[in-house]
Write an enzyme that holds these catalytic residues in place. Structure first.
Site, PDB file in Angstrom:
ATOM      1  CG  PHE A 531      -1.965   1.145   1.106  1.00  0.00           C
ATOM      2  CD1 PHE A 531      -3.150   0.767   0.990  1.00  0.00           C
ATOM      3  CD2 PHE A 531      -1.649   2.342   1.891  1.00  0.00           C
ATOM      4  CE1 PHE A 531      -4.087   2.015   0.777  1.00  0.00           C
ATOM      5  CE2 PHE A 531      -2.490   3.424   1.913  1.00  0.00           C
ATOM      6  CZ  PHE A 531      -4.016   3.212   1.595  1.00  0.00           C
ATOM      7  N   GLY A 532       2.110   1.315   0.685  1.00  0.00           N
ATOM      8  CA  GLY A 532       2.864   2.437   0.721  1.00  0.00           C
ATOM      9  C   GLY A 532       3.484   2.464   2.381  1.00  0.00           C
ATOM     10  N   PRO A 533       4.044   3.639   2.545  1.00  0.00           N
ATOM     11  CG  PRO A 533       4.826   5.765   2.843  1.00  0.00           C
ATOM     12  CD  PRO A 533       4.384   4.711   2.012  1.00  0.00           C
ATOM     13  CB  VAL A 534       2.923   1.842   8.133  1.00  0.00           C
ATOM     14  CG1 VAL A 534       2.078   1.860   9.413  1.00  0.00           C
ATOM     15  CG2 VAL A 534       2.160   1.037   7.114  1.00  0.00           C
ATOM     16  CE  LYS A 548      -2.241  -0.055   4.847  1.00  0.00           C
ATOM     17  NZ  LYS A 548      -3.053  -1.393   4.626  1.00  0.00           N
ATOM     18  CG  ASP A 645      -2.006 -10.279   0.507  1.00  0.00           C
ATOM     19  OD1 ASP A 645      -1.275 -11.318   0.351  1.00  0.00           O
ATOM     20  OD2 ASP A 645      -1.628  -9.038   0.810  1.00  0.00           O
TER      21      ASP A 645
END
EC number: 2.7.11.1
Length: 842
Positions: A531-534, A548, A645
């Site tokens: 999804f991207g950085p957290v 997120k 997932d």
């Protein structure tokens, strides 16, 4: 006389104390545990210390002006002392030594200078740079210094690299762990072969490299452009290859640390906030990992096709099927129809790159870039060339040529250097446009004009839609209206406003999230996923949150974002992560969750140091919690949901080690009694995918059961399913082989103490795991049966059948279904018969 004696004792004690408040240790003096010497300006201290709650004693150097203890160098890093009886003193030969006790005869650490002169005036001096030096105070001659023997920290004005005069090769070596300064398996050094570059190794495996020196910086470190902090000196000649990072302002306290996870980080001390601020680290993304795209491939993190790997000009995938599955490890090979030694070829220019590994290049610093091109053309083995120093004062300088496979190339948005690859004429036209006819140029111009016209029409359409949508949104409460939004945002906002009004999902303002995360500061970053950085954040009311942030280069996109918002806002369960809200403002799209301090399950089970903390009761609790969470999704929630997932990194742990299933971006909602579906777009993580989903795009509640089975086996063994084990295809195959031989007990994680678990209970869980990973979905139990089996001991479990992915999967040619035996008179493929249109691994 009595008064004189007392006065003499007083003077003597002052003299002894002065020995340890100075910045030197004299030849006839010693330093015992508890004594400390300081550098002249009191910036650094030298003596004995312990880390955390450990009683082990080490000798080293640390910052004296920094409030939190920060050790920068350790002498006896691999030989700690068990008590406080240690002593530091000179040996008879003149070496500075550390002894485990005052009566010790053999030192546990020594400067070990072989040709030490017997100079009685020899002293050990701690400088304000943090360097411990053995020297003759009269002549100033140095015999040994700690700067020549780095541990895990590089201080300003320290050298890294090799000098022939003294034979010293300065290499950084990580600690074993934050609480153990022993020599770890991560090293960072200058590679002198070919054209110099810095390289980081994990054990013997090359993990990351800086790229070559361009004249002002390393080609793979575009951030090395700040000339106001660092004064960088790079030396490369037959007698020395080294680099030194100085600082212009002596008041700046900064250090570079090689940590035990394989990350190089730069920190600066913030005196106002009394903490270290990280402002650079490497490796940072997939493209930084060494040879991520295989031989003759290159990595582009901004690639628009959701796969960052491509072949260099003139090359094609060696195994196209693997590239289709987003696996470039096999690399690229020269296009068969191309010829590069017929007098009709040229050079394709690849801009803004970290040029390939320069360990085996030919180097000539005395010719120009144009001469370099001609030299490469005359040599049929030459496949590429580049300038050595492309940022020197006089422009490009020197010549590097490659004569074989090229490794570890990547592109950047606004840095890097030009790289020239030898290709045939047709490839040259495609990449550069050189040699193309007037008709080709005209065609390209017409295509460009058509694209501009279409773009203007689309922009006009979007503008009209935005204005209509904006008029409608103006009527909404101001807290819901973003300052700016795009067409896609408007549709999301419409859904989110409805959810917010019904109290299903609050909307956060971007300013609130930015303040909570310290403007998405590096030190607040918890990690990154598909999804991207957290980021970790703290709201004004003191509540901790996890944010997120959808990345523009994310493997996921708007569909996954909306899917997660729609799903998780409706789900409430002890074993599902709780969403607190979301933010859609400007170009930002973020999800706000409860903060879980113990990170994810993979942080524990795939790391030897952390896995020790997981005894069997905790592992059993995690297994049962995950099972209850999946059962809720499949059966007990208002919606029937297939996660698609499930994996160790998508199971988070709270402060009581209670598991929480996360990441619902790929989940599917079913209605009524529907329990299965199909797709042409397979997404998820290989190693956790069921065979019918990975091969045929068929998914069901039994797909999640398969993933859960893999999780059970990983939790019991502490090993990843995707690795190879004793020539087995994967962990499932390895366990199945042992199960059939009656040796399954041997695969239980050896880090679990045998007195903490009942073997029969562990073997029962192993049995359940094998039932869940059976090849045929119909053979697998559903989650209600799994939860029942996990909660009852006195039950007879059915024997598991052959698990999936332990041999080639066979297909029935007539029916298209899978079969354990070929029908009479039929033939077929024995290896993965993939019929997918798109596969996206995460």
């Amino acid at each position: 006389m009595k008064f004189f004696f007392i006065f003499f004792i007083f003077l003597f004690s002052l003299l002894i104390q002065s020995c340890y408040s100075d910045n030197t240790i004299l030849r006839r003096q010693s330093l015992k545990d508890g004594d400390v010497i300081f550098s002249e300006g009191k910036r650094f201290a030298f003596g004995f210390f312990s880390l955390g709650n450990s009683k082990l004693r080490y000798v080293g150097i640390w910052y004296a002006q920094v409030s939190e203890q920060t050790v920068v160098w350790v002498a006896n890093r691999d030989h700690p002392i068990n008590d406080t009886s240690g002593l530091i003193k000179f040996s008879t030969r003149g070496n500075l030594c550390v002894y485990a006790s005052g009566n010790g005869t053999e030192p546990i650490w020594s400067t070990d200078v072989i040709d030490m002169i017997q100079e009685p005036a020899l002293v050990a001096k701690l400088t304000d740079l943090g360097n411990l030096v053995l020297l003759d105070p009269v002549t100033g001659k140095s015999f040994w210094e700690s700067f020549n023997h780095p541990t895990n920290t590089l201080l300003p004005f320290m050298k890294l690299g090799f000098t022939r005069q003294n034979g010293v090769d300065r290499i950084m070596t990580s600690w074993r762990s934050p609480g153990d300064p022993g020599s770890g398996n991560i090293t960072y050094r200058i590679e002198r072969r070919g054209f110099p570059q810095m390289m980081m190794y994990k054990g013997l495996t090359l993990w990351w490299r800086t790229g070559s020196w361009t004249g002002q910086r390393w080609s793979g470190v575009p951030e090395m452009t700040n000339k106001f902090i660092f004064n960088i000196s790079f030396v490369s000649n037959p007698d020395e290859v080294s680099i030194t990072y100085g600082v212009f302002d002596a008041s700046v306290i900064t250090r570079m640390v090689l940590n035990e996870t394989g990350t190089l980080q730069r920190f600066r001390w913030n005196g106002r906030d009394k903490k270290w601020i990280g402002f650079w680290s490497a490796p940072e993304d997939k493209c930084d990992i060494y040879n991520h795209c295989g031989f003759n491939g290159y990595c582009d993190p901004t690639s628009t096709d959701k796969f960052e790997c491509s072949c260099l000009p003139g090359y094609e995938p060696k195994t196209p099927r693997d590239w289709f599955l987003r696996d470039a490890s096999d690399g690229c090979t020269r296009i068969k129809a191309a010829s590069i030694c017929n007098g009709k070829e040229g050079f394709a220019k690849l801009k803004r790159v970290k040029i390939p590994n320069t360990s085996a290049v030919n180097v000539d610093m005395n010719i120009t870039l144009k001469e370099c091109e001609q030299r490469c053309l005359k040599n049929c083995s030459c496949v590429a060339y580049a300038s050595a120093y492309h940022e020197s004062e006089n422009g490009a300088k020197g010549c590097l040529t490659w004569h074989g496979n090229m490794l570890d190339t990547r592109t950047y948005l606004s840095s890097g250097q030009d790289f020239y690859l030898r290709v045939d004429k047709s490839e040259l036209v495609r990449w550069n446009g050189n040699g193309s006819s007037g008709k080709m140029r005209l065609f390209l111009i017409l295509i460009s004009l058509l694209a501009v016209v279409m773009l203007l029409m689309i922009s006009l359409f979007c503008f009209i839609r935005k204005r209509r949508q904006f008029k409608r949104l103006r009527k909404a409460p101001s807290s819901f209206a973003p300052c700016s939004f795009d067409l896609e945002d408007s549709f999301i906002l419409e859904e989110l406003e409805d959810k917010s009004r019904t109290r299903e999902l609050p909307l956060f303002e971007l300013s609130t999230i930015a303040a909570a995360t310290n403007n998405f500061a590096f030190q607040n970053k918890l990690g990154a996923g598909g999804f991207g950085p957290v980021y970790k954040g703290v709201l004004q009311n003191g509540m901790e949150i996890a944010v997120k942030r959808l990345s523009k280069s994310s493997g996921q996109g708007m569909e996954e974002f909306k899917n997660e918002v729609k799903l998780i806002s409706k789900l409430q369960h002890r074993n599902l992560v709780r969403i607190l809200g979301c933010c859609v403002e400007f170009e930002e799209k973020m999800l706000v969750y409860e903060y879980l301090p113990n990170k994810s399950l993979d942080y524990f089970i795939f790391n030897d140091e952390h896995r020790v903390e997981l005894d069997w009761p905790k592992r059993m609790g995690i297994i049962r919690g995950i099972a209850r969470g999946i059962l809720y999704l499949h059966q007990d929630s208002r919606l029937r949901i297939i996660h698609r997932d499930l994996k160790a990194s998508n199971v988070l742990l709270d402060n009581e080690m209670i598991p929480k299933i996360a990441d619902f971006g790929l989940a599917r909602i079913f209605g009524g009694n529907q329990i299965e579906g199909s797709t042409n777009r397979v997404v998820g993580t290989y190693g956790y995918m069921s065979p019918e989903y990975a091969m045929d795009g068929q998914f069901s509640i039994k797909s999640d059961v398969y993933s859960f089975g893999v999780l059970i086996l990983e939790i019991i063994t502490g090993k990843k399913n995707s690795a190879f084990y004793e020539e087995s295809l994967n962990l499932v195959k390895h366990i199945w082989d042992r199960w059939e031989k009656g040796e399954a007990i041997e695969i239980i994680d050896k880090l679990m103490s045998e007195d903490t678990y009942d073997v029969s209970e562990v073997m029962k869980c192993l049995h359940i795991g094998l039932l869940c990973v059976q090849e045929n979905a119909s053979d697998r139990p559903d989650m209600s049966s799994v939860v029942f089996m996990l909660g009852h001991n006195a039950i007879d479990l059915p024997s598991p059948k052959h698990p999936a992915f332990t041999a080639g999967r066979r297909r029935n040619v007539k029916t298209g279904g899978s079969s354990d035996n070929w029908p009479s008179g039929e033939t077929g493929s024995t290896i993965n018969d993939v019929t997918l249109t798109d596969v996206q691994g995460r």
